[in-house]
Scaffold this active site. Structure first.
Site, short mmCIF file in Angstrom:
data_model
loop_
_atom_site.label_atom_id
_atom_site.label_comp_id
_atom_site.label_asym_id
_atom_site.label_seq_id
_atom_site.Cartn_x
_atom_site.Cartn_y
_atom_site.Cartn_z
N LYS A 17 -29.19 45.76 10.76
CA LYS A 17 -28.02 46.23 10.01
C LYS A 17 -26.99 45.12 9.88
CE LYS A 17 -28.95 49.02 8.28
NZ LYS A 17 -30.24 49.65 8.41
N TRP B 135 -29.14 76.39 3.27
CA TRP B 135 -30.39 75.77 3.68
C TRP B 135 -30.57 76.27 5.10
CZ3 TRP B 135 -34.18 73.56 1.28
CH2 TRP B 135 -34.95 72.56 1.86
N ASN C 12 -20.74 75.83 6.74
CA ASN C 12 -21.70 74.73 6.90
C ASN C 12 -21.64 74.27 8.35
OD1 ASN C 12 -22.26 74.80 4.23
ND2 ASN C 12 -21.18 72.91 3.69
N GLY C 13 -22.80 74.05 8.96
CA GLY C 13 -22.82 73.59 10.34
C GLY C 13 -23.66 74.52 11.21
N LYS D 157 -32.80 48.06 -2.71
CA LYS D 157 -32.96 49.36 -2.05
C LYS D 157 -34.42 49.74 -1.98
CE LYS D 157 -31.34 53.08 -0.21
NZ LYS D 157 -31.06 52.88 1.23
N ARG E 128 -28.85 69.00 -4.03
CA ARG E 128 -28.95 68.79 -2.60
C ARG E 128 -30.04 69.65 -1.96
NH1 ARG E 128 -24.78 66.25 -0.20
NH2 ARG E 128 -23.13 65.60 -1.61
N CYS F 94 -26.42 72.82 2.64
CA CYS F 94 -25.48 73.87 2.29
C CYS F 94 -24.34 73.34 1.43
CB CYS F 94 -24.91 74.50 3.55
SG CYS F 94 -26.19 75.17 4.60
N GLU G 276 -32.90 47.58 15.16
CA GLU G 276 -32.23 48.18 14.00
C GLU G 276 -30.76 47.75 13.93
OE1 GLU G 276 -33.05 49.45 11.35
OE2 GLU G 276 -31.31 50.53 10.64
N HIS H 257 -37.47 35.20 28.90
CA HIS H 257 -38.57 34.37 28.42
C HIS H 257 -38.19 33.55 27.19
CE1 HIS H 257 -41.11 36.28 31.35
NE2 HIS H 257 -40.82 37.47 30.87
N GLU I 125 -28.25 42.19 7.59
CA GLU I 125 -28.38 42.60 6.19
C GLU I 125 -27.06 42.55 5.44
OE1 GLU I 125 -31.47 46.12 5.22
OE2 GLU I 125 -30.07 46.62 6.81
C1 G6P Z 1 -35.97 47.34 1.81
C2 G6P Z 1 -34.60 47.87 2.16
C3 G6P Z 1 -34.57 48.31 3.62
C4 G6P Z 1 -35.66 49.32 3.87
C5 G6P Z 1 -37.03 48.77 3.48
C6 G6P Z 1 -38.08 49.86 3.49
O1 G6P Z 1 -36.17 46.15 2.47
O2 G6P Z 1 -33.62 46.89 1.94
O3 G6P Z 1 -33.31 48.92 3.92
O4 G6P Z 1 -35.66 49.68 5.23
O5 G6P Z 1 -36.98 48.27 2.15
O6 G6P Z 1 -37.75 50.79 2.50
P1 G6P Z 1 -38.33 52.24 2.42
O7 G6P Z 1 -37.80 52.79 1.13
O8 G6P Z 1 -39.83 52.14 2.40
O9 G6P Z 1 -37.86 52.99 3.62
#
Ligand code: G6P
Length: 613
Positions: A490, A74, A100-101, A608, A27, A2, A486, A509, A493
Site C-alpha cells: 500500500k 441485505w 443499517n448495521g 486498477k 449496491r 442496505c 500488504e 537473515h 503503490e
Molecule cells: C493491479 C492493481 C492491484 C491489484 C492487482 C490484482 O496490480 O493495481 O491493486 O491488487 O492488480 O487485481 P485484481 O483485480 O485481480 O484483484
C-alpha cells in the site's frame, strides 16, 4: 447492501423514497420496504425481492403521506422475506425504524424485551431497536430522548432512522460508528435523509453528513443536530459539486479514503446472507457444495496477484487451521507457467477484485486444463473470473475506484474465513462448539473495524512524522505476515516510498543490515500466537538503532516500554486479526500519500485492472 431513504415535506413521500432507493439499487439487496405516515397512521409496504416488486405492491395498495422512510435490505439476521424486511414497526404501531448495521447484543436485548412481555414479529436484530424506542418513549415522553436512550443500549455500529405517529412532524436519524453514513439533504420546505448521497442528489446538493455519535432531528423546515449526550452541534452544510465523480466522493478527499471508511459496511455486507448467528453456521450457496463434494477435495491452490494474493496468504492459514485442507498460494503470473500438479480433486481458487486480471485468468485456465475445480472470489459482478468459475464467492463491497485496493482486501479475508468454516462444517472437521465460537467471533468484526477508523487522527500524526522517509520495512509473523506484505505494498503503490514486507523471523537473515534511523520498521505485534516472537524482533530492531512503529493490541503493557510510535488496535480473536491490523496500515499509507500531495486514487504507472500479461 442496505440503503436508507427518508423524506419530510409537502410532496408525496412514497415516489420520492422509491426513487431514492432505486438510485441505491446497484449496491445489491434482497428485500425492500417503505413506511409512510398516511393520515396519522403508519402504513408499511414491504416484501422480499426487487424494488419493482415493491413498486407494484404500492401500486396495488397505494400509500400517500408527506413523511416517510424506506430501506433496501441485505439480510444479516433472518431470511430475506417480507416479515424480516424493513421498516420494522413496534407493538403499538406508532414507531417505525429502518437500520443499517448489526445489533451485536440483539439476543440479550431480545430476551430482556421478551421477558417484559414484548412480542417479536421478525427474526431480525433491528426489531429490538423499535421496541426499545417504544419502551423509552413511554418513559421519556419524546422521540429524540427515546432514540438517545435506545442508542445507549445498542452494541455495534449503526445508521438508524426513526419515525413516529406520536411526533408526526419529524424524522430522527442517528449514526453510531461507521455502519455506512447518514446524510441529511436540505431542501426548501422539505428535507431528506439517506445512507448515501446518490439517493438524494436529484433533489438537493446541500447536505449535512452526520458524524459518529450524532443524532439529527429533521423537520420540514429545519435540521437540528445533537450528539448522543444531548449537546447541540454546529453543523457544516456542504455543497456537493455537480460533477458526478466529485459527488460520488461525498465527504472524502479521495476515493481511497472513502473506500477505507466503507469497510464497516462492506464487512457487514460480507456476512449478510451467509452467516446464521443463531445456528452458528455459514453457508456459501454460490459454491454448490455438499458434504460429499467437500470431502473429496484434497488440495486448494489459491491463485491471485498483488493485494489479492496477500489475502490468499491469510486464506491459506485460515483454511488449513479451520478446515484442515492443505492449501498452496500461487502467484498467478508464476502458476500459469509452473506446470502445476492439479487433478480433479484439486480446487483452484482465484481471488480478484476486478475479475479481469490477465494473469489470474490464465492461471484459472491452466487449472481447468488440468482437470481442477475452479472457484473464484471476485468483486466485479459479471467479470470473466466470475463467469468461468464453477462456483464464485462474490465480494460484497460495491465498486472500488481507488487503484490501491482496500475494502476489496478486507472482504476476501472474511470470505476466506467463511469458506474455512463452511468447509470445516461440511467435512466434519469442526465440532459444533468450535463452529459456534468461530461464527460468533465474526459478529463484532464490522464494529471493530469502525473502532480502527475512529482513530484516524492518531494515524495522521504518525503519517506526518514519517512522511519524509525514503524506506520502510514492514515485519509480521504468522497470520499477520501477509499484512506486513500488504502494508508495504500500500505504501509503495501510492506514496512511492520504498517499502518492503518481510517475515519478521527472516529479518536476521538480511534486512537487519539495512536498519538504522533512516529505515523505520513497522512491526505488526497484535496479541496473536506470534506476539512474544514479535516483541523480540522489535527489540532486535531497536538494538540496531532502528525506529519502530508498532501495531499493538489495546492494553498491551510491554510495547509502550519499547516505542512511542504505537498504532493501537482493538482486541480481536487472532484468526480475524488481519482484518483489524490492515485497516490502520491502509490509513497510514493513505495519509502519507495525501500529505505528500500525490494522486492517491490514480498512482503513476498503476492500473486498477491489469488485463495484459
Ligand atoms: C493491479 C492493481 C492491484 C491489484 C492487482 C490484482 O496490480 O493495481 O491493486 O491488487 O492488480 O487485481 P485484481 O483485480 O485481480 O484483484
Amino acid at each position: 447492501m442496505c440503503g436508507i431513504v427518508g423524506y419530510i415535506g409537502d410532496r408525496d413521500a412514497t415516489p420520492i423514497i422509491l426513487g431514492g432507493l432505486k438510485r441505491l439499487e446497484y449496491r445489491g439487496y434482497d428485500s425492500a420496504g417503505v413506511a409512510v405516515l398516511d393520515d396519522g397512521q403508519i402504513e408499511i409496504r414491504r416484501d422480499a425481492g426487487k424494488l419493482s416488486h415493491l413498486e407494484s405492491l404500492v401500486n396495488d395498495m397505494p400509500v400517500h403521506g408527506k413523511i416517510g422512510i424506506g430501506h433496501t435490505r441485505w439480510a444479516t439476521h433472518g431470511e430475506p422475506n417480507a416479515r424480516n424486511a424493513h421498516p420494522h414497526i413496534g407493538s403499538t404501531g406508532e414507531f417505525v425504524v429502518v437500520h443499517n448495521g448489526i445489533v451485536e447484543n440483539y439476543l440479550a436485548l431480545r430476551e430482556e424485551l421478551e421477558a417484559e412481555g414484548t412480542e417479536f414479529k421478525s427474526d431480525t436484530d433491528t426489531e429490538t431497536i423499535v421496541h426499545l424506542v417504544e419502551k423509552f418513549f413511554a418513559i421519556e415522553g419524546n422521540l429524540l430522548d427515546a432514540v438517545r436512550r435506545t442508542l445507549q443500549h445498542l452494541k455495534g455500529a449503526h445508521g438508524i432512522v426513526v419515525m413516529s405517529s406520536r411526533e408526526p412532524d419529524k424524522i430522527v436519524a442517528a449514526r453510531v460508528g461507521n455502519a455506512g453514513g447518514v446524510v441529511i439533504g436540505l431542501g426548501e420546505n422539505e428535507n431528506y435523509v439517506a445512507s448515501d448521497l446518490p439517493a438524494i442528489l436529484e433533489h438537493t446538493r446541500k447536505v449535512v453528513f452526520l458524524e459518529s455519535h450524532q443524532i439529527a432531528v429533521v423537520t420540514k423546515k429545519n435540521v437540528k443536530v445533537i450528539d448522543t449526550d444531548g449537546k447541540p452541534i454546529n453543523t457544516q452544510v456542504q455543497r456537493i459539486a455537480w460533477d458526478p465523480v466529485a459527488a460520488e466522493k461525498g465527504e472524502y478527499r479521495h476515493f481511497m479514503q472513502k473506500e477505507i471508511h466503507e469497510q464497516v459496511r462492506s464487512l457487514t455486507d460480507t456476512l449478510a446472507g451467509r452467516v446464521d448467528f443463531d445456528a452458528g453456521r455459514v453457508t456459501l450457496h454460490e459454491l454448490n457444495l455438499d458434504a460429499a463434494k467437500a470431502k473429496k477435495i484434497q488440495k486448494i491452490i489459491i491463485t491471485a496477484c498483488g493485494t489479492a494474493a496477500h489475502a490468499g496468504m491469510v486464506g491459506k492459514i485460515l483454511i488449513e487451521r479451520i478446515a484442515r485442507v492443505p492449501v498452496e498460494v500461487a502467484i498467478a503470473s508464476e502458476f500459469r507457467y509452473a506446470d502445476p500438479l492439479v487433478d480433479e480433486n484439486t480446487v483452484i481458487l482465484a481471488i480478484s477484485q476486478s475479475g479481469e486480471t490477465a494473469d489470474t485468468l490464465a492461471a484459472m485456465e491452466e487449472g481447468r486444463s488440468k482437470g481442477g475445480i475452479l472457484w473464484s472470489n471476485v468483486n466485479a459482478i459479471g467479470s470473466q473470473a466470475m463467469r468461468i468459475a464453477d462456483g464464485c464467492i462474490s465480494m460484497q463491497v460495491g465498486p472500488e475506484i481507488g487503484v490501491a485496493s482496500t475494502k476489496a482486501f478486507t472482504a476476501p479475508l472474511v470470505d476466506m474465513y467463511l469458506l474455512a468454516v463452511y468447509l470445516g462444517d461440511l467435512r466434519g472437521t469442526l465440532d459444533p462448539d468450535q463452529r459456534f465460537k468461530l461464527v460468533n467471533d465474526l459478529m463484532g468484526i464490522p464494529s471493530l473495524a469502525g473502532v480502527c477508523l475512529d482513530r484516524e487522527d492518531e494515524i495522521v500524526a504518525l503519517a506526518r512524522k514519517f512522511m519524509n522517509m525514503d524506506h520502510m520495512l514492514y515485519l509480521g509473523r504468522g497470520i499477520n505476515m501477509p499484512i506486513a506484505y500488504e502494508g508495504a505494498l500500500k505504501l509503495k503503490e501510492i506514496s512511492y516510498i520504498h517499502a518492503e514486507g518481510y517475515p519478521a523471523g527472516e529479518m536476521k537473515h538480511g534486512p537487519i543490515a539495512l536498519i538504522d534511523r533512516s529505515m523505520p520498521v513497522v512491526a505488526l505485534a497484535p496479541k496473536d500466537p506470534w506476539y512474544d516472537k514479535m516483541i523480540s524482533q522489535i527489540e532486535q530492531a531497536l538494538a540496531r538503532g532502528g525506529e519502530v512503529i508498532a501495531v499493538a493490541t489495546d492494553g498491551d503493557e510491554r510495547i509502550p516500554d519499547l516505542t512511542d510510535n504505537i498504532i493501537w488496535v482493538p482486541e480481536v480473536p487472532w484468526l480475524l486479526s488481519p482484518v483489524i491490523t490492515s485497516i490502520p496500515l491502509q490509513l497510514f499509507a493513505y495519509h502519507i500519500a495525501s500529505l505528500l500531495g500525490l494522486d492517491v486514487d490514480q498512482p503513476r504507472n498503476l492500473a486498477k485492472s491489469v488485463t495484459v500479461e
